[in-house]
Write a protein that holds these residues in place. Structure first.
Motif, PDB file in Angstrom:
ATOM      1  N   LYS A 251      -5.760  -1.462   9.893  1.00 44.24           N
ATOM      2  CA  LYS A 251      -6.296  -0.154  10.084  1.00 44.24           C
ATOM      3  C   LYS A 251      -6.095   0.387  11.550  1.00 44.24           C
TER       4      LYS A 251
ATOM      5  N   ALA B 193      -3.856  -7.045   6.138  1.00 40.61           N
ATOM      6  CA  ALA B 193      -4.247  -5.470   6.076  1.00 40.61           C
ATOM      7  C   ALA B 193      -4.517  -5.164   7.525  1.00 40.61           C
TER       8      ALA B 193
ATOM      9  N   SER C  22       0.992  -1.287  -0.213  1.00 41.38           N
ATOM     10  CA  SER C  22       0.120   0.102   0.003  1.00 41.38           C
ATOM     11  C   SER C  22       0.843   1.106  -0.074  1.00 41.38           C
TER      12      SER C  22
ATOM     13  N   GLN D  58      -3.603   6.323  -2.117  1.00 39.48           N
ATOM     14  CA  GLN D  58      -4.886   6.591  -2.094  1.00 39.48           C
ATOM     15  C   GLN D  58      -5.641   5.646  -1.325  1.00 39.48           C
ATOM     16  N   ILE D  59      -4.953   4.441  -1.098  1.00 36.57           N
ATOM     17  CA  ILE D  59      -5.604   3.441  -0.225  1.00 36.57           C
ATOM     18  C   ILE D  59      -6.007   3.613   1.195  1.00 36.57           C
ATOM     19  N   PRO D  60      -7.259   3.410   1.611  1.00 42.15           N
ATOM     20  CA  PRO D  60      -7.405   3.690   2.988  1.00 42.15           C
ATOM     21  C   PRO D  60      -7.038   2.680   3.953  1.00 42.15           C
TER      22      PRO D  60
ATOM     23  N   PHE E 144       0.546   3.050  -3.177  1.00 42.99           N
ATOM     24  CA  PHE E 144      -0.804   3.333  -3.599  1.00 42.99           C
ATOM     25  C   PHE E 144      -1.211   4.119  -2.230  1.00 42.99           C
TER      26      PHE E 144
ATOM     27  N   ASP F  98      -3.636  -0.156   5.426  1.00 42.43           N
ATOM     28  CA  ASP F  98      -2.222  -0.476   5.059  1.00 42.43           C
ATOM     29  C   ASP F  98      -2.321  -2.200   4.631  1.00 42.43           C
ATOM     30  N   ILE F  99      -1.763  -2.422   3.665  1.00 42.13           N
ATOM     31  CA  ILE F  99      -1.619  -3.843   2.923  1.00 42.13           C
ATOM     32  C   ILE F  99      -0.273  -4.234   2.621  1.00 42.13           C
TER      33      ILE F  99
END
Length: 302
Positions: A218, A216, A171, A176-178, A174, A180-181
């Motif tokens: 958050k 992932a 992530s 813009q991804i809300p 990227f 964490d991956i």
């Protein structure tokens, strides 16, 4: 033969803060087919154990980071891993009931033209506690995880362990991804050998475990919620002496056999949460796999 499992679990003790009773199993009374079935749940448990605790956050620092973690685990033993259908000799009289695996309870028995035979009992465990420690260092959104116990000798026991993991936060490419991956690979190998000079007592175990996961997370202030899907596998090379006193298995008895035992590990789903209190992190999660495993960890995260 020395009762091998107590030494194996004691060896795991030396690598982790888990607590096991020193109980053993007389494996050398089993023919190779039954011995493989008897220890197969142990191979599966090694996979559930070593493939756990690899993460509590998908966020990996872009600059230098360091973690030290102590992880405790509690693996539930399913009923299907407690018994197996044995393979008795041809001269058996009547039917033979399912008997205990290494984690089961009572052994079965049979009557043959050579006499009465009783299968070994198991440890009668509904759950297996264990633990591990690990170090992690990170840079450029990539983390290297290391678990190790150098090969050492305790009386007649030789034991060692080495594991590592590599993780990258995808992530970070990227923004813009809300969420964490991250993706991660885990490889762990455990070696155990008991050799007191008597081949009847000889036992050797080499456990190899592999995992690949996507996870992932958050963060909400001090709370981080995380989850992941993991593909995994485990295998165990097991060497032991089969003592066939009644010559029920001509050509197989009274020599060392080397068995390759695959664990029953394929996929797992993990769901957990972590509290970040400064440099201290407390986390807990549940892993849905063949041996459902609960983990809790205490980490220093810099």
């Amino acid at each position: 033969m020395k009762l091998f499992l107590s030494a194996v679990l004691l060896s795991v003790l030396l690598i982790s803060p888990a607590s096991f009773s020193q109980i053993g199993i007389n494996v050398n009374s089993l023919n190779p087919t039954d011995a493989e079935k008897y220890v197969q749940p142990l191979s599966s448990w090694f996979g559930a154990y070593y493939n756990s605790g690899g993460y509590y956050d998908a966020d990996v620092p872009e600059v230098f980071g360091f973690k030290f973690s102590l992880i405790g685990m509690w693996s539930l033993v399913p009923d299907g891993q407690k018994t197996f259908q044995p393979d008795p000799p041809d001269n058996v009289i009547g039917d033979v009931d399912p008997t205990a695996t290494v984690f089961g309870n009572k052994g079965s028995y049979y009557l043959s033209s050579n006499g009465f035979y009783t299968y070994p009992t198991g440890l009668a465990l509904n759950a297996v506690p264990s633990g591990i420690y690990q170090f992690s260092g990170s840079m450029f959104n990539t983390e290297l995880l290391v678990r190790f116990f150098p090969k050492v000798k305790f009386d007649d026991v030789r034991v060692g362990f080495l594991g590592f993991g590599l993780k990258h936060e995808i992530s970070s490419h990227f923004p813009q991804i809300p969420l964490d991956i991250a993706v991660q690979i885990l490889i762990n190998n455990f070696d155990f050998e008991f050799d007191d000079g008597d081949p009847v007592n000889y036992t050797k175990i080499e456990s190899s475990n592999f995992a690949f996961n996507v996870h992932a997370s958050k963060s909400f202030s001090i709370l981080t919620v995380y989850g992941g899907l993991q593909y995994e596998s485990s295998s165990m090379d097991f060497s032991y002496y089969f003592e066939d006193n009644n010559n029920s298995y001509p050509g197989l008895g009274n020599k060392i056999h080397n068995l390759s035992v695959d664990g029953d590990n394929n996929f797992r789903f993990t769901l957990g949460g972590a509290l970040k209190l400064g440099v201290f992190v407390i986390n807990g999660d549940v892993n849905f796999t063949k041996f459902t495993t609960y983990t809790t960890g205490l980490s220093l995260d810099f």
